[in-house]
Design a protein around this motif. Structure first.
Motif, short mmCIF file in Angstrom:
data_model
loop_
_atom_site.label_atom_id
_atom_site.label_comp_id
_atom_site.label_asym_id
_atom_site.label_seq_id
_atom_site.Cartn_x
_atom_site.Cartn_y
_atom_site.Cartn_z
N PRO C 109 0.81 -1.22 0.00
CA PRO C 109 0.00 0.00 0.00
C PRO C 109 0.85 1.27 0.00
O PRO C 109 0.47 2.28 -0.60
CB PRO C 109 -0.81 -0.11 1.29
N VAL C 113 0.04 4.09 -3.00
CA VAL C 113 -0.56 5.42 -2.87
C VAL C 113 0.18 6.48 -3.68
O VAL C 113 -0.44 7.18 -4.48
CB VAL C 113 -0.72 5.79 -1.38
N THR C 132 -6.87 -6.58 -1.92
CA THR C 132 -7.80 -5.89 -1.04
C THR C 132 -7.13 -4.73 -0.31
O THR C 132 -7.68 -3.64 -0.22
CB THR C 132 -8.35 -6.87 0.01
N ALA C 133 -5.92 -4.99 0.20
CA ALA C 133 -5.24 -3.95 0.98
C ALA C 133 -5.00 -2.72 0.11
O ALA C 133 -5.12 -1.58 0.58
CB ALA C 133 -3.92 -4.49 1.51
N GLN C 136 -8.32 -0.88 -0.42
CA GLN C 136 -8.69 -0.20 0.82
C GLN C 136 -7.88 1.07 1.02
O GLN C 136 -8.41 2.10 1.42
CB GLN C 136 -8.42 -1.15 2.01
N ALA C 137 -6.58 0.96 0.76
CA ALA C 137 -5.72 2.11 0.99
C ALA C 137 -6.02 3.23 0.00
O ALA C 137 -5.82 4.40 0.28
CB ALA C 137 -4.26 1.71 0.90
N PRO C 140 -10.04 6.15 0.16
CA PRO C 140 -10.29 7.54 0.53
C PRO C 140 -9.94 8.51 -0.60
O PRO C 140 -10.63 9.49 -0.83
CB PRO C 140 -9.37 7.75 1.73
N GLN C 141 -8.85 8.18 -1.30
CA GLN C 141 -8.43 9.07 -2.39
C GLN C 141 -9.33 8.94 -3.59
O GLN C 141 -9.59 9.91 -4.29
CB GLN C 141 -7.00 8.72 -2.80
#
Lengths: 301, 267, 434, 274, 387
Positions: C109, C113, C132-133, C136-137, C140-141
Motif C-alpha cells: 500500500p 498510494v 484488497t489492501a 482499501q488504501a 479515501p483518495q
C-alpha cells in the motif's frame, strides 16, 4: 499414537532441512566471521538449477543436483571475493556486519528477480525420483522422500563432519574460526578456508532447496528463499557454531512447528504455530544468550 | 583512601591475583610495577568493577566489589586504558565531555525539548572542558576526530577524559607506553601539574621504570599475581625479587648469573 | 544580522508567491461541465485520461507484477484483448483508442498510494486494481478524486462502494456453491465437511462462504484447520483433517497449496473430496505424481468454461482477441479471463459516458450508478446487476466445475458448466455487502 | 646447559654467516598512517643465530615481528617505507601464509593456541602447509621436544596450563619446519622453572638449525641465549650489539630498573663478579 | 534546514580559543547560515505542498516523510547506539493500530491521538528493550526477527484494533481546531488531503530531527555514541550503559509509533501484513543507505529507497534489456515487473560496497567542498605537538 509418530516423522524431515540451511549459515559465520543471508538465495537458485539441468536439459537427477551445487558454490565464492570481502575495514565493526547482512539481502532480491525473469513465476515440478512413494509401518506412512531427505542430509552432514574434524582443511577451518590471526600465522590461507565454507554451504543449500522443491515439498516456487528466515531459529537454538548444534536446533524447530500445527487448538489464535518457535527462541535468548547446544557441549567437556 | 585487602581473582582455574594487600594514602602517587602478565591490569579491572574478585576493596570506606562500573565511576574513580579507551569517531572535545558525563545534567527527553537547565549545564561542561583542554594543551586539536590524531596526543586526551569526571582517585594504565623520552617528559609534567591543581590521588601502572622511580611516592611490585615488593622507589630498587623479575636472576640460578657475568667480563 | 533578515524576508516572499498555485479556489463548486445527459459523443472534451483530438482513452491498472506476483500480468493482457475487441469497427468503442497503463504496486500500500497519485491525472479510470489492501488504501483518495475503479477483489466489504464497480462473484459465493455441489450433485449429504484455510484474508473469506453453505444446507461440519502462508509441509493439517473424519474439504488457499495438500493426503491415505477455488490452480497439477489423486478427488470451482470451448461466446471472443494482440500467448486458466471481464465492465461505463458526451470522472460515477446489467457472455458467473443503488448490486452465482485433465488446453477440464446453486444465489442476495 | 652452549658457539662471526633476514630502514604505521609504530629500523638475522629484541612495552617489538610475518594488515598497519628481505629476496607484499611456506614461522604473543581444538589438532593446524610425511616427521620431533603434548594430545588446548600452552604454541610453530622462528614473549606469565625449560628448548631448536628472532622481557633470560640483541626504544633501534656487549652495558639496567646512577649499576656488577 | 554535524577543521589555537568562548555548540544552529537554513526549511514545509500541484510528488513526499520518521528512530538505535534491529516495523504497526483505536474507534482529536501513538510506540519498545540488552550481533538480529513474527501474531489476533487479516479502515481527525490538515484552506484556496498531510508529516519530520539533533549534541547523545564506540570505556566514564540502551530503544519505538500514526493518516487503512519483515528490512536499509549515525541519513535514505520502486515503474520503458511484456515464450530478458526488485537489490549492494558510510556522506563531502569554495581559504588541519 499413530498420529504422534506420523507428526514426529514429518517434523524430523522438516527439521533436517532447517538444519541444512542453518549449517550453511554456521560454516560461513565460522569461516568468514560474518553472518550472511546468501544461503537463502542459494536454496532458491539451487532448486531452479536442478530443474533446469534435470527437467529442461534432461541430465540425470544426481548429476543435476551436483551441477547445481557446483554453480552455487562458484556464485558464493565470487560473491565473497568481489563483494563481501570488500566490505571489511570500512566503518566500525557493527556497520561491517550490517553491510554483509544487507548486501546478502540485496543479492537475495536480485536472485528472486533473476529466477522470475529466467524461469517465470509459476509452480514447476522437478521430477524427483521419489514422487509420492511411501513406506507404511502399521498406521504410519512415511514418504520415501522424507527418508531420503534425512538420509541424504545426514550423509552430507556426516561428510561435513569428517571434513571439519579430520582433514587438513577442516582443521584449518576450525583454527581460523577460533583465532583468525593465529591461523594465518600457521600458514592457513583464508581464501581456501572461505572457498571450502562456500562449497559446504552451496552443497547444503542446494540439497535443502532440491528437497523443498520435490513433489512432496510442493514443487518449485520463487519464494523458496523464505526458508532462510524460517530456519534462523535453528541456527540460534544450535548455538551458532557447532554442526551437531545445528542438527539439534533444526530438529527442535521442525518438531515444535509440526506438533504445534498438529495439536494446538484453534483457540490459540491464527498463526500460532509459526510464531511459537520464535517465542521459544526469544525466551531462550533471554535465559541463555548463547543457545542451548553450547551449554550441552560445555557440560560434556 | 584506597584500601585493598586479600584480593583474589581467578579465571577458569588460573589465578590472576593472589591475596593482594595494599593501601593508598590520599594525595599519593602510587605506582604498580611488574613484568607483563603479572596481574597489574587485572588489578585495575578489579578496581573499576569490570571483573568480580574475592576480597575487599574500599574507597573512602565504601566497598567497591559488587558495584557496576558506572556506579564505581560515580564514587569518584576514573581510569585510563592500556590500549586507549577513547571513542574513535568523536572529537577531542566530545571525548572529554563524555568523561564529564557525571558532571552534566539532562537526559534524552529534556535535551530533545531544549529544557533550559540542561543546556546551561551543557554550556558549563563545555567551558570546563575548554579549561581542561587548555591545561592539557589540547585546544589546538579540540575539534579533531580522535582517530586521526597521533598516539601521544591521544594518550593525553585519554587522561583529560578521565580527569574530566573530577575524580578523587585516578587510575592510569601504562600512560606513557609507546612514547619517546621527550613525549614522556612532557607527559609527566602534565600529570604532575594535574595532580597538584586538582589534588588527585593517582595509581599508576607503568613499565618505564626510570620515570616511575622518579615520580612515584610508593611502588607496589607484582609478579605472577603476587606482591613481591611494596615500598619507596629506593626500597624497590634494592628488592632482590624485583631485580630477578626484570633482569632474570632467579633464586635458583644465582650461580648461573654469576657464570654469565664472568663470561661477559672475560670476553 | 541584516543579511539574515533579508534572507528570511526573501524566503518568505518566495514561499508566499509560490503558495496558491496548487490549490483550488474555495468558491469553485467543482461541478463538471456538460453534465446534462444526451449531449452525444460530439460534445466530448479532453479530460485527464482522454484526448478528444485523437479520441484516445487511457486507463490504468494497479496490478503487482514483480516477483511472485508476476503471473498477474496476464490480467492486464486479458484486458487489452477486450479493449482490442471493443475498439474494432462495430465494437462499443469504435473509433476510439484505449491505452492500458499498468503500474506495479508490489502489493504494498505504501508504494501504491504515491503510484496512484503519479498516474491519476493521466488516466480516466482504474480498470483493474489487484489486492484488497491496495483497494482499501486507495479508497479515501478515490472518493476525493471521484475516480472510478474496477478492482479484481472478490471480497464482500468493498462491493457497495460508489467508486467501485465490481465484477464476478466474491470468493464466498464460489465456495458456497461448491459445498452445495458436493452435497446435492455428488450425493454427499451425510458427509462431514471441513475446511483447510490459509491464515490470511483470503482464508477468512472462504470460511465465510463455507460456513454459510454448511449451515444453510444443514450439513455436518467437521473442523476448520488453518495453515500459515509460507507453509511447506501439510502433514499436521492433513492428520487433523483425517482424525476429524473429514470427507469433503474446502480448501481456501492460493498458489501451490493444493499440490502440497494432495501429496500429503496421498501419503497419509486421506481419502476425501476437495473443493478448490479459482486461485489454487496451476499447470503442474496435471503432471506430478499426485496427479491421479487430484484428478480423482479435487474439483475446481471457477466461472466460465474451459479453454477452447467455443460454444460459450465469451471464451470464443477471448481466444480470438488474444490471438490478435499476442500471437505467442499460451492458454491459461482463469487469469486472462479476469482482465477480460474487467474490460467489459469498464467498456460498459465508457460506452454510456460517450453516448452522454461526458467523459468527466463525475459523470463516470453517475453512469456506474445506473449501469443496470452488464452481460458476461458466459464468462463471469452470470450477468452482473449494478442497479441504481450500490446496495442492490448482485453478481452472478453460476459457477462451473472443473477437474484436472492434461488433455485440456489449460489442464482444466469442464465437468459442469454454470452450476446453478441456490445457496450461492441466496448468499449473493442476502450476505453480500451486509 | 647454558654454560655449555656458550662454549660451543663463541661469538659467531656475523660477517661470514649469510644473512637470513634483513630489515632495512623499515617504517611502519597503523590506522592509515596516523600512528607511527616503527621508524627506520635496520636489523639482521644471520643463519643459525638467536637474535633478541629488547625494549619496554610500546617500543614496537611486536610490530616488527608482525611486519616480518606479514600480519600487519590484520591490525590496520602497513609498511610505509623500507624493506624486509628473506634469503636475499624482498618479501614485498607476500601473504602471511606464503611466508610460512617460505620458512618463516611465528609464535604470537599471548600463546594464542586454538583453545577449542585438541592439542593434536593444534599441531595439525601448525602443519597445515606441510606434506603428510613432513608433518608426521615434524610431529615426532615436536613430541620429543615436548613429551607433555603427546600425553595430553586429546585435551582441548584451552584446558592446558599456561606453560603447556606456551609449549604447544612453540611446538605448533615448529610443525611448519621453519628456517626462521619468530617468538613473541615466550616466557610471558610463566613460572621461573617453566621459563628455564622454554629457554632450553629454544636453544635446542636453534641447535637443529633454525634461526630465532626473540622478543623477551626478561633480559637475563634473553641475553643468556642470544647471540646478538637489538634494543628498541620509542619506535627506533637505540642500541645493538652482541649479548656480551649488552650485558656489560648499563643502558639496559637503566631501561628496565631505572637505575641511572652508576653507583647502583656498579653494585650489581660487583655482586655478579664476586 | 542545514543542521549539519560537520567536523570542523581545526583553526589556529588563538582563533580557536576565541571561538570556543563565544560559541555554544550544543545550540541547534551554530552558525548564521544554519539559522537561515532552518527558517527556510520550515517555510518550505508550507510552501512546497501549497505550490506544487503534482499530486504524485506531494504524495511521494508524504511517504518519504513517514518512512524518514521511522528511520530517524531506528537511526538513534542503530546509528548512534549501535544496536541492530529489524523490528522497527513492529513499532510502526503498534503506532498505526494505536491510531486506529484512538483516532478511529475513540475519535479523539489530533492533539491527543498523534502524541499518543508516539507514547504507545515508546511503551511497546520499553517492554521489549530489556530482552535485547545481553545480546550482540547475530543474536540481536535474530531476536528482532523473532519480534516481527511474534508481533504479527499479536496483531492478527487483536482483531478489535487491527481487523485481523482483513485490516481495518479509520479516518483520523487531522484538525488542530483553527487549522485542519485534512481539509486545508489557506487564503481562500482549498487544498487536497495529501497536501495538508504533507505539512503535518514534514512538521513531524522537522520536530523529530530537531529533537534528535538536540539529543545528539548533549549528554545523552554522547553516551549512546560512546557505547557504540567502546562499551567498557563508556561504563568507566560513569555511563549506565543498560539504561542508555533501553532509552535508545524507547526513542526508536516512539518515533516508529509516530510514523505508524501518520501512515494510518495517509492510507486511512492499515493491515497487519504491512508491518512484517519487508517493512522492517526497508527501514533498516533506509537507515544504512542514508548513512547510520548521521542527521540527514534517514531522510536521504527514505527519499532514495521509497522512490526507487515508484520511479522504476514509472520509467521502466527507458531502461535497457527489458522484455516488453511478460510472456512465457522462454526468452531470457528482464520482465518489466522485475525491474524494481533488481534496482533495489543493486542499489543496496552498490551503496554498501562503495560507500558504507551511506549516501549522506556524499552530500556532506559535496557540502564541504562548496563551503570551502565559497570561503576561498581552506582551513588546514594542524596537529602539531604541544609546545
Amino acid at each position: 499414537m499413530n498420529n504422534f509418530i506420523q507428526l514426529t516423522a514429518s517434523g524430523i524431515s522438516l527439521g533436517i532441512l532447517y538444519a541444512l540451511v542453518a549449517i550453511g549459515f554456521a560454516v560461513l559465520l565460522k569461516a568468514t566471521g560474518h553472518f550472511n543471508m546468501l544461503p537463502g538465495a542459494l536454496v532458491l537458485l539451487g532448486a531452479y538449477l536442478t530443474y533446469q539441468f534435470h527437467v529442461l536439459w534432461s541430465l540425470g537427477f544426481i548429476l543435476a543436483v551436483a551441477l547445481a551445487a557446483v554453480v552455487c558454490t562458484a556464485l558464493g565464492i565470487l560473491g565473497e571475493r568481489y563483494l563481501f570481502s570488500k566490505l571489511s575495514g570500512k566503518g566500525h565493526k557493527s556497520i561491517e556486519h550490517l553491510s554483509v547482512l544487507l548486501v546478502s539481502l540485496g543479492l537475495i532480491s536480485i536472485a528472486q528477480a533473476a529466477v522470475v525473469s529466467i524461469w517465470g513465476p509459476l509452480n514447476y515440478l522437478i521430477n524427483d525420483p521419489w514422487g509420492l512413494d511411501v513406506v507404511r509401518l502399521g498406521g504410519v506412512a512415511i514418504a520415501v522422500r522424507d527418508i531420503w531427505a534425512v538420509v541424504l542430509s545426514l550423509g552430507l552432514l556426516g561428510i561435513f563432519y569428517y571434513i571439519i574434524q579430520h582433514t587438513r582443511v577442516g582443521v584449518g577451518m576450525r583454527a581460523a574460526a577460533n583465532d583468525p590471526e593465529a591461523a594465518r600465522a600457521q600458514g592457513i590461507n583464508p581464501h581456501v578456508i572461505s572457498a571450502t565454507a562456500w562449497a559446504m554451504c552451496g552443497a547444503a543449500s542446494v540439497l535443502a532447496g532440491m528437497m523443498l522443491a520435490t513433489e512432496i515439498g510442493g514443487g518449485l516456487v520463487p519464494t523458496l528463499d523464505q526458508v532462510a528466515f524460517t530456519a534462523l531459529p535453528a541456527l540460534i537454538l544450535g548455538g551458532l557454531s557447532s554442526l551437531p548444534g545445528c542438527i539439534y536446533g533444526g530438529l527442535a524447530l521442525g518438531l515444535v512447528q509440526t506438533y504445534a500445527s498438529g495439536y494446538v487448538p484453534e483457540s490459540f489464535g491464527q498463526g500460532f504455530a509459526s510464531a511459537l518457535p520464535w517465542v521459544v527462541l526469544i525466551l531462550l535468548l533471554v535465559v541463555k544468550p548463547s543457545g542451548f547446544a553450547k551449554t550441552l557441549e560445555t557440560r560434556r567437556a | 583512601m584506597l584500601n585493598v585487602e586479600s584480593l583474589r581473582l581467578e579465571f577458569g582455574g588460573v589465578v590472576a591475583l593472589k591475596d593482594v594487600d595494599f593501601s593508598v594514602e590520599m594525595g599519593e602517587l602510587f605506582a604498580i610495577l611488574g613484568p607483563n602478565g603479572a596481574g597489574k591490569t587485572s588489578l585495575f579491572n578489579c578496581l573499576s568493577g569490570l571483573v568480580k574478585p574475592k576480597g575487599s576493596i574500599q574507597v573512602n570506606g565504601n566497598e567497591v566489589i559488587g558495584k557496576k562500573p558506572h556506579e564505581i565511576a560515580d564514587m569518584g574513580i576514573a581510569r585510563t586504558f592500556q590500549n586507549l579507551g577513547l571513542f574513535g569517531s568523536m572529537t577531542v572535545a566530545e571525548n572529554i565531555l563524555v568523561g564529564s558525563h557525571l558532571q552534566i545534567q539532562g537526559g534524552a527527553f529534556t535535551a530533545a525539548i531544549r529544557w533550559p537547565s540542561v543546556f546551561r549545564s551543557e554550556r558549563q561542561a563545555r567551558r570546563n572542558a575548554d579549561e581542561l583542554m587548555e591545561l592539557m594543551n589540547l585546544l589546538e586539536v579540540r575539534d579533531s576526530v580522535v582517530d586521526t590524531l597521533p598516539y601521544g596526543i591521544r594518550k593525553r586526551v585519554e587522561i583529560a577524559k578521565a580527569v574530566a569526571s573530577k575524580p578523587s582517585l585516578l587510575l592510569l594504565d601504562e600512560p606513557v607506553a609507546g612514547m619517546n623520552h621527550e613525549e614522556t617528559e612532557t607527559f609527566v609534567e602534565y600529570v604532575l601539574e594535574l595532580k597538584k591543581q586538582l589534588g588527585l590521588t593517582i595509581v599508576l601502572i607503568e613499565h618505564d621504570v626510570a620515570m616511575v622511580m622518579r615520580i612515584a611516592d610508593r611502588i607496589l611490585a607484582l609478579d605472577f599475581g603476587e606482591v613481591i615488593g611494596l615500598g619507596t622507589p629506593a626500597e624497590i630498587q634494592q628488592n632482590e625479587r624485583v631485580i630477578a623479575a626484570y633482569l632474570g636472576a632467579t633464586d635458583e640460578s644465582d650461580a648461573q648469573t654469576e657464570l654469565l657475568m664472568e663470561g661477559a667480563i672475560s670476553e | 544580522m541584516h543579511a539574515r533578515r533579508r534572507a528570511l524576508a526573501l524566503a518568505a516572499t518566495a514561499a508566499l508567491l509560490m503558495t496558491g498555485c496548487a490549490g483550488t479556489a474555495v468558491s469553485n463548486s467543482g461541478g463538471s461541465a456538460g453534465a446534462d445527459g444526451g449531449a452525444g459523443p460530439e460534445a466530448l472534451v479532453s479530460v485527464p485520461g482522454f484526448d478528444a483530438e485523437t479520441k484516445t482513452i487511457t486507463v490504468g491498472n494497479l496490478v503487482p507484477t514483480s516477483g511472485v506476483f508476476a503471473p498477474a500480468v496476464t490480467n492486464v493482457t486479458g484486458q487489452e484483448a477486450w479493449f482490442h475487441r471493443a475498439t474494432q469497427p462495430g465494437g462499443p468503442l469504435e473509433g476510439f483508442t484505449v491505452e492500458v497503463e499498468n503500474y506495479d504496486t508490489e502489493y504494498n500500500p505504501s508504494v501504491a498510494v504515491p503510484l496512484y497519485n503519479s498516474m491519476k491525472n493521466d488516466v480516466l479510470m482504474l480498470t483493474n486494481v489487484l489486492g484488497t489492501a491496495i483497494v482499501q488504501a486507495l479508497l479515501p483518495q478515490l472518493e476525493t478524486d471521484n475516480m472510478m475503479a474496477i478492482p479484481a477483489v472478490a471480497v464482500e466489504d468493498l462491493l457497495q462502494h460508489p467508486n467501485i464497480a465490481p465484477f464476478g462473484p466474491v470468493y464466498a459465493t464460489y465456495h458456497s456453491a461448491a459445498v452445495q455441489y458436493f452435497a446435492d450433485e455428488q450425493g454427499l449429504q451425510e458427509a462431514t465437511y471441513c475446511a483447510l484455510l490459509q491464515d490470511d484474508d483470503f482464508g477468512d473469506q472462504v470460511e465465510h462462504g463455507f460456513d454459510y453453505a454448511v449451515e444453510e444446507l444443514g450439513l455436518k461440519k467437521g473442523v476448520a484447520v488453518r495453515f500459515p502462508t509460507a507453509h511447506q509441509d501439510f502433514t499436521p493439517q492433513i492428520s487433523r483433517l483425517k482424525s476429524a473424519g473429514c470427507e469433503v474439504v474446502d480448501l481456501g488457499g492460493a498458489g501451490a497449496v493444493i499440490q502440497n495438500a494432495a501429496v500429503r493426503a496421498v501419503q497419509l491415505n486421506f481419502d476425501a473430496k476437495w473443493i478448490a477455488g479459482n486461485t489454487a490452480y496451476n499447470e503442474s497439477l496435471a503432471t506430478g505424481p499426485a496427479a491421479d489423486y487430484i484428478k480423482e478427488n479435487v474439483k475446481f470451482f471457477v466461472t466460465g468454461t474451459e479453454w477452447g470451448d467455443t460454444s460459450v461466446e465469451g471464451q470464443k471472443m477471448l481466444e480470438e482477441d488474444l490471438a490478435e494482440i499476442d500471437p505467442d500467448h499460451k492458454p491459461m486458466a482463469n487469469s486472462y479471463q479476469t482482465g477480460y471481464l474487467s474490460g467489459m465492465v469498464a467498456t460498459a461505463i465508457l460506452e454510456q459516458a460517450i453516448a452522454d458526451g461526458d467523459l468527466s470522472r463525475e459523470h463516470l460515477m453517475e453512469v456506474a450508478k445506473t449501469l443496470d446489467t452488464v452481460p458476461d457472455y458466459g464468462m463471469g458467473g452470470g450477468d452482473y446487476t449494478y442497479g441504481g443503488d450500490p446496495a442492490k448490486r448482485k453478481s452472478g452465482h453460476f459457477i462451473s466445475v472443473f477437474t484436472v485433465n492434461e488433455d485440456a488446453a489449460t489442464g482444466l477440464k469442464l465437468e459442469e458448466y454454470n452450476y446453478d446453486s441456490a445457496v450461492a444465489k441466496q448468499f449473493n442476495a442476502t450476505e453480500v455487502g451486509k | 646447559m647454558n654454560a655449555q652452549r656458550r662454549h660451543i658457539r663463541q661469538s659467531p662471526d656475523r660477517l661470514s654467516a649469510s644473512k637470513l633476514l634483513s630489515v632495512e630502514n623499515l617504517s611502519v604505521a597503523y590506522s592509515g598512517g596516523s600512528i607511527s609504530a616503527l621508524e627506520g629500523i635496520n636489523l639482521d638475522v644471520h643463519e643459525g643465530e638467536i637474535v633478541a629484541l629488547l625494549g619496554v612495552n610500546g617500543a614496537g617489538k611486536t610490530t616488527l615481528l608482525r611486519a616480518v610475518s606479514g600480519l600487519l594488515g590484520l591490525h590496520g598497519g602497513a609498511v610505509r617505507s623500507g624493506s624486509i628481505s628473506y634469503q636475499r629476496k624482498n618479501l614485498g607484499d607476500e601473504s602471511p601464509w606464503g611466508r610460512v611456506r617460505k620458512g618463516i614461522s611465528i609464535s604470537l604473543e599471548g600463546r594464542r593456541v586454538f583453545t577449542d581444538l585438541s592439542v593434536q589438532d593444534n599441531l595439525k593446524a601448525g602443519g597445515y602447509t606441510q606434506s603428510k610425511s613432513a608433518a608426521a616427521k615434524a610431529y615426532q620431533n615436536v613430541v620429543e621436544l615436548f613429551p607433555v603434548l603427546a600425553r595430553k594430545r586429546d585435551l582441548a588446548a584451552g584446558l592446558l596450563s599456561g606453560g603447556e600452552q606456551q609449549m604447544l604454541a612453540v611446538g605448533r610453530a615448529l610443525m611448519q619446519g621453519p628456517k626462521l622462528l619468530l617468538l613473541d614473549e615466550p616466557s610471558l606469565g610463566l613460572a621461573p622453572l617453566i621459563v628455564n625449560q622454554i629457554r632450553d628448548i629454544i636453544v635446542e631448536i636453534n641447535g637443529q638449525g633454525c634461526s630465532v628472532l626473540l622478543i623477551e622481557q626478561n633480559v637475563g633470560t634473553a641475553l643468556s641465549i642470544a647471540d646478538y640483541a637489538y634494543v628498541l626504544d620509542s619506535r627506533r633501534v637505540e642500541h645493538h650489539g652482541t649479548a656480551q656487549e649488552m650485558l656489560a652495558d648499563d643502558t639496559l639496567r637503566d631501561l628496565y630498573l631505572g637505575i641511572a646512577a652508576p653507583a647502583a649499576g656498579r653494585k650489581l656488577n660487583k655482586e655478579a663478579v664476586r | 534546514m542545514a543542521i549539519t554535524e560537520t567536523v570542523k577543521p581545526v583553526r589556529t589555537a588563538h582563533v580557536q580559543r576565541e571561538r570556543s568562548r563565544t560559541k555554544d555548540e550544543s545550540q541547534l544552529c551554530v552558525s548564521k547560515g544554519q539559522r537561515i537554513g532552518l527558517a527556510v526549511g520550515f517555510l518550505l514545509i508550507f510552501a512546497v505542498p501549497l505550490s506544487v500541484g503534482n499530486p504524485f510528488l506531494i504524495s511521494l513526499g508524504v511517504t518519504i516523510g513517514i518512512y524518514a520518521i521511522a528511520a530517524i528512530g531506528l537511526n538513534v538505535l542503530s546509528g548512534y547506539a549501535g544496536q541492530i534491529s529489524l523490528a522497527q516495523s513492529v513499532f510502526v504497526g503498534v503506532g498505526a493500530f494505536a491510531g486506529v483505536a484512538l483516532a478511529g474507534l475513540a475519535e479523539l482529536p489530533l492533539l491527543v491521538w498523534l502524541p499518543a501513538t508516539f507514547i504507545i510506540g515508546g511503551l511497546a519498545a520499553a517492554i521489549v528493550a530489556p530482552l535485547t540488552l545481553r545480546l550482540k550481533g547475530v543474536f540481536q538480529i535474530v531476536l528482532s526477527l523473532g519480534l516481527i513474527f511474534v508481533g504479527t501474531y499479536i496483531f492478527v489476533n487483536s482483531t478489535v484494533f487491527t481487523g485481523g487479516n482483513s485490516g481495518i479502515s479509520a479516518s483520523p481527525a487531522l484538525s488542530l481546531g483553527f487549522m485542519d490538515f485534512g481539509n486545508l484552506v489557506v487564503g481562500g484556496m482549498a487544498y487536497g488531503y495529501q497536501q495538508g498531510l504533507f505539512i503535518l508529516v514534514w512538521l513531524c519530520v522537522a520536530a523529530s530531527m530537531i529533537a534528535v539533533v538536540n539529543m545528539h549534541r548533549t549528554r545523552f547523545g554522547r553516551s549512546m555514541i560512546a557505547i557504540r564506540e567502546a562499551e567498557t570505556a563508556a561504563q568507566i566514564a560513569g555511563i549506565n550503559t543498560n539504561g542508555v540502551k533501553v532509552k535508545a530503544f524507547i526513542i526508536a519505538g516512539a518515533f516508529g509509533g509516530l510514523a505508524g500514526g501518520l501512515l494510518l493518516a495517509q492510507l486511512r487503512y492499515v493491515q497487519t501484513h504491512q508491518f512484517g519483515i519487508n517493512m522492517g528490512l526497508e527501514l533498516l536499509i533506509i537507515a544504512v543507505v542514508g548513512g547510520l549515525g548521521t542527521t540527514w541519513g534517514p531522510v536521504i535514505g527514505a527519499a532514495i529507497i521509497s522512490a526507487i520502486p515508484v520511479l522504476a515503474t514509472q520509467y521502466a520503458e527507458y531502461i535497457p534489456f527489458l522484455q516488453e511484456d511478460f510472456s512465457q515464450s522462454g526468452e531470457i530478458g528482464i520482465p518489466v515487473g522485475q525491474v524494481g526488485l533488481l534496482i533495489y537489490g543493486l542499489a543496496l549492494v552498490l551503496v554498501m560496497v562503495f560507500e558504507p558510510r551511506g549516501v549522506s556522506h556524499w552530500f556532506k563531502i559535496g557540502g564541504e567542498k562548496l563551503r570551502s569554495l565559497g570561503s576561498g581559504n581552506r582551513a588546514v588541519v594542524d596537529v602539531r605537538k604541544p609546545s
